[in-house]
Design a protein around this motif. Structure first.
Motif, PDB file in Angstrom:
ATOM      1  N   HIS A 138       1.137  -0.924   0.231  1.00 37.59           N
ATOM      2  CA  HIS A 138      -0.012   0.245  -0.187  1.00 37.59           C
ATOM      3  C   HIS A 138       0.785   1.485  -0.453  1.00 37.59           C
ATOM      4  CE1 HIS A 138      -2.585   3.002   1.803  1.00 37.59           C
ATOM      5  NE2 HIS A 138      -3.626   2.505   0.836  1.00 37.59           N
ATOM      6  N   ALA A 139       1.737   1.061   0.676  1.00 43.38           N
ATOM      7  CA  ALA A 139       2.493   2.345   1.142  1.00 43.38           C
ATOM      8  C   ALA A 139       3.500   2.817  -0.532  1.00 43.38           C
ATOM      9  CB  ALA A 139       4.120   2.054   2.492  1.00 43.38           C
ATOM     10  N   MET A 140       4.025   1.770  -1.185  1.00 42.66           N
ATOM     11  CA  MET A 140       5.037   2.091  -2.564  1.00 42.66           C
ATOM     12  C   MET A 140       3.942   1.903  -3.234  1.00 42.66           C
ATOM     13  SD  MET A 140       7.785   0.885  -2.418  1.00 42.66           S
ATOM     14  CE  MET A 140       8.365   0.958  -3.592  1.00 42.66           C
ATOM     15  N   GLN A 141       2.498   2.026  -3.022  1.00 44.39           N
ATOM     16  CA  GLN A 141       1.791   2.763  -4.241  1.00 44.39           C
ATOM     17  C   GLN A 141       0.735   4.556  -3.986  1.00 44.39           C
ATOM     18  OE1 GLN A 141      -1.049  -0.367  -4.060  1.00 44.39           O
ATOM     19  NE2 GLN A 141      -0.453  -0.843  -5.779  1.00 44.39           N
ATOM     20  N   TYR A 142       0.485   4.483  -2.368  1.00 41.79           N
ATOM     21  CA  TYR A 142       0.244   5.571  -2.067  1.00 41.79           C
ATOM     22  C   TYR A 142       0.931   6.430  -1.754  1.00 41.79           C
ATOM     23  CZ  TYR A 142      -3.942   3.292  -3.751  1.00 41.79           C
ATOM     24  OH  TYR A 142      -4.692   2.231  -4.340  1.00 41.79           O
ATOM     25  N   VAL A 143       2.404   6.387  -0.713  1.00 48.64           N
ATOM     26  CA  VAL A 143       2.786   7.446  -0.440  1.00 48.64           C
ATOM     27  C   VAL A 143       3.718   7.434  -1.358  1.00 48.64           C
ATOM     28  CG1 VAL A 143       4.704   7.862   1.520  1.00 48.64           C
ATOM     29  CG2 VAL A 143       2.390   5.884   1.896  1.00 48.64           C
ATOM     30  N   ASP A 144       4.041   9.524  -1.917  1.00 51.86           N
ATOM     31  CA  ASP A 144       5.370  10.095  -2.038  1.00 51.86           C
ATOM     32  C   ASP A 144       6.337  10.421  -1.394  1.00 51.86           C
ATOM     33  OD1 ASP A 144       5.632  11.014  -4.199  1.00 51.86           O
ATOM     34  OD2 ASP A 144       4.246  12.796  -4.818  1.00 51.86           O
ATOM     35  N   THR A 145       6.659   9.750  -1.314  1.00 54.58           N
ATOM     36  CA  THR A 145       8.499   9.792  -0.741  1.00 54.58           C
ATOM     37  C   THR A 145       9.486   9.090  -1.790  1.00 54.58           C
ATOM     38  OG1 THR A 145       8.876   9.494   1.181  1.00 54.58           O
ATOM     39  CG2 THR A 145       8.489   7.647   0.953  1.00 54.58           C
ATOM     40  N   GLU A 146      10.633   9.481  -1.580  1.00 53.96           N
ATOM     41  CA  GLU A 146      12.138   8.615  -2.571  1.00 53.96           C
ATOM     42  C   GLU A 146      12.019   7.123  -1.384  1.00 53.96           C
ATOM     43  OE1 GLU A 146      14.877  11.446  -2.880  1.00 53.96           O
ATOM     44  OE2 GLU A 146      14.485  12.541  -3.462  1.00 53.96           O
ATOM     45  N   GLU A 188      17.055 -10.825   7.511  1.00 58.85           N
ATOM     46  CA  GLU A 188      16.131 -10.565   9.181  1.00 58.85           C
ATOM     47  C   GLU A 188      15.360  -9.198   8.293  1.00 58.85           C
ATOM     48  OE1 GLU A 188      15.353  -7.955  11.304  1.00 58.85           O
ATOM     49  OE2 GLU A 188      16.863  -8.343  12.556  1.00 58.85           O
ATOM     50  N   CYS A 189      14.530  -8.851   8.227  1.00 64.27           N
ATOM     51  CA  CYS A 189      13.525  -7.770   7.568  1.00 64.27           C
ATOM     52  C   CYS A 189      13.279  -6.803   8.537  1.00 64.27           C
ATOM     53  CB  CYS A 189      12.387  -8.915   6.286  1.00 64.27           C
ATOM     54  SG  CYS A 189      13.500  -8.870   5.465  1.00 64.27           S
ATOM     55  N   GLY A 190      13.731  -6.840   9.819  1.00 63.06           N
ATOM     56  CA  GLY A 190      13.319  -6.002  10.154  1.00 63.06           C
ATOM     57  C   GLY A 190      13.325  -4.891  10.208  1.00 63.06           C
ATOM     58  N   TRP A 191      13.967  -4.339   9.013  1.00 70.29           N
ATOM     59  CA  TRP A 191      14.546  -3.182   8.658  1.00 70.29           C
ATOM     60  C   TRP A 191      14.447  -3.609   6.880  1.00 70.29           C
ATOM     61  CZ3 TRP A 191      15.969   2.378   9.831  1.00 70.29           C
ATOM     62  CH2 TRP A 191      16.492   2.795   8.927  1.00 70.29           C
ATOM     63  N   VAL A 192      13.866  -2.769   5.820  1.00 72.33           N
ATOM     64  CA  VAL A 192      14.191  -2.883   5.111  1.00 72.33           C
ATOM     65  C   VAL A 192      13.505  -1.162   4.417  1.00 72.33           C
ATOM     66  CG1 VAL A 192      13.761  -3.775   2.651  1.00 72.33           C
ATOM     67  CG2 VAL A 192      13.348  -5.674   4.652  1.00 72.33           C
ATOM     68  N   GLY A 193      15.360  -1.010   3.430  1.00 70.90           N
ATOM     69  CA  GLY A 193      14.090   0.122   2.863  1.00 70.90           C
ATOM     70  C   GLY A 193      14.013  -0.157   1.427  1.00 70.90           C
ATOM     71  N   TYR A 194      13.276   0.644   1.102  1.00 67.91           N
ATOM     72  CA  TYR A 194      11.791  -0.045  -0.479  1.00 67.91           C
ATOM     73  C   TYR A 194      12.299   1.536  -0.953  1.00 67.91           C
ATOM     74  CZ  TYR A 194      10.702  -3.989   1.462  1.00 67.91           C
ATOM     75  OH  TYR A 194      10.128  -4.827   1.681  1.00 67.91           O
ATOM     76  N   ASN A 195      13.483   1.630  -2.438  1.00 69.66           N
ATOM     77  CA  ASN A 195      13.684   2.922  -3.333  1.00 69.66           C
ATOM     78  C   ASN A 195      13.038   2.550  -4.446  1.00 69.66           C
ATOM     79  OD1 ASN A 195      15.613   5.016  -4.351  1.00 69.66           O
ATOM     80  ND2 ASN A 195      16.550   3.776  -4.918  1.00 69.66           N
ATOM     81  N   LYS A 196      12.279   3.612  -3.734  1.00 71.28           N
ATOM     82  CA  LYS A 196      11.263   4.065  -4.974  1.00 71.28           C
ATOM     83  C   LYS A 196      11.571   4.887  -6.209  1.00 71.28           C
ATOM     84  CE  LYS A 196       6.964   5.471  -4.438  1.00 71.28           C
ATOM     85  NZ  LYS A 196       5.195   5.955  -3.444  1.00 71.28           N
ATOM     86  N   ALA A 197      12.862   5.602  -6.070  1.00 70.95           N
ATOM     87  CA  ALA A 197      13.438   6.442  -7.356  1.00 70.95           C
ATOM     88  C   ALA A 197      13.818   5.369  -8.510  1.00 70.95           C
ATOM     89  CB  ALA A 197      14.406   7.120  -6.852  1.00 70.95           C
ATOM     90  N   PRO A 199      12.916   2.051 -10.929  1.00 70.25           N
ATOM     91  CA  PRO A 199      11.645   1.780 -11.097  1.00 70.25           C
ATOM     92  C   PRO A 199      11.443   0.326 -11.065  1.00 70.25           C
ATOM     93  CG  PRO A 199      12.925   3.323 -12.901  1.00 70.25           C
ATOM     94  CD  PRO A 199      13.775   3.304 -11.628  1.00 70.25           C
ATOM     95  N   MET A 200      13.012  -0.558 -10.805  1.00 66.67           N
ATOM     96  CA  MET A 200      12.831  -1.630 -10.341  1.00 66.67           C
ATOM     97  C   MET A 200      12.064  -2.133  -9.432  1.00 66.67           C
ATOM     98  SD  MET A 200      15.154  -4.746 -11.495  1.00 66.67           S
ATOM     99  CE  MET A 200      16.333  -3.506 -12.747  1.00 66.67           C
ATOM    100  N   CYS A 201      12.033  -0.783  -8.330  1.00 65.81           N
ATOM    101  CA  CYS A 201      11.795  -1.503  -6.836  1.00 65.81           C
ATOM    102  C   CYS A 201       9.887  -1.405  -7.073  1.00 65.81           C
ATOM    103  CB  CYS A 201      12.323  -0.409  -5.725  1.00 65.81           C
ATOM    104  SG  CYS A 201      11.995  -0.365  -4.370  1.00 65.81           S
TER     105      CYS A 201
END
Length: 279
Positions: A138-146, A188-197, A199-201
């Motif tokens: 949901h966040a990847m679709q609707y949160v406008d952030t890098e 360990e996925c307690g922290w994962v940073g998704y780079n929306k900048a 396109p492959m992300c």
């Protein structure tokens, strides 16, 4: 008159530029942190996660809490809540399909009967971990952030975090950042940073979520998010040349699993309260 017209035009231009810059700065925040929990999680560790975020994180970083039938206490304007079930049709459908399915809740079933162990039931708790995956989707679709940074809710922040530190653990050349535990064990996925900048992300998270949306998670030995994250990570690495930045390149495994969160750079600022340490 011409002089006044030029002065007015110049003033209007400055105002327009200011408004545009303000909107761009507001819309394109660099980092948004997300997490999720229910009422039990709120009481056990979720409120502590929020409180320490508000105390130690910079004001220009947002925290979005995807709630599951609970109402946390929030004091800062950069922290807000979203009702996950009300806003994610995919999560709602998944729950409807599997809430009464023992196999998707860590039990024994036709997909795992040859590998199931009672002391390792978390490996097959697909329903439990689906809330996390659908929050990310949901966040990847609707949160406008890098960057969209997933942070497990049983994490507390104990020292001030700066934007400069976030920049060091969020390199621009990667699809995502993760905490590796070598090739023998899942991340360990307690922290994962998704780079929306990158396109492959977006494609990566779509394929990751599809494993739950389409129930293809049952095709794999384990159904929790960390295992399936690595399935997609290795596919993207091997087939599309995607780079995933490992924040724990030299894991101190202490047997096998270890504690990569606190052994990485993140441990200077946060503590992932795993297991009994949650309380």
């Amino acid at each position: 008159c011409r002089h006044y017209r030029l002065a007015i035009q110049s003033t209007l231009l400055r105002i327009i530029c200011y408004v545009i810059n303000q909107r761009l700065n507001t819309r394109m925040k660099r980092y948004t942190v997300i997490t999720t929990f229910n009422q039990q999680g709120l009481e056990k560790y979720g409120q502590r996660c929020i409180n320490t975020f508000e105390q130690y994180w910079p004001a220009e970083v947002d925290l979005i809490v995807y709630t599951e039938k609970c109402v946390p206490y929030v004091t800062k304007p950069n922290v807000r809540t979203i009702d996950l079930i009300a806003n994610s049709k995919h999560c709602k459908r998944y729950i409807k399909r599997h809430k009464d399915n023992p196999e998707a809740n860590g039990g024994l079933g036709p997909h795992n009967e040859h590998i199931w162990k009672p002391n390792k039931h978390f490996k097959w708790q697909g329903l439990r971990f689906s809330y996390k995956v659908f929050s990310i989707y949901h966040a990847m679709q609707y949160v406008d952030t890098e960057w969209v940074i997933w942070l497990d809710a049983d994490t507390l922040t104990h020292s001030p975090i700066t934007i400069e530190f976030l920049d060091t653990v969020s390199p621009k050349d990667c699809v995502a950042t993760h905490l590796g535990r070598g090739e023998r064990y899942h991340s360990e996925c307690g922290w994962v940073g998704y780079n929306k900048a990158n396109p492959m992300c977006v494609d990566f998270v779509e394929d990751f979520a599809n494993m739950y949306k389409n129930d293809t998670m049952f095709n794999y030995p384990e159904w929790h998010d960390s295992y399936l994250f690595d399935v997609q990570r290795k596919l993207y690495r091997d087939n599309r040349g995607a780079h995933f930045h490992n924040l724990n390149p030299d894991p101190d495994l202490k047997g096998l699993a270890g504690h990569p969160f606190v052994n990485s750079e993140l441990g200077r600022y946060m503590d992932h309260m795993k297991g009994e340490r949650k309380t």
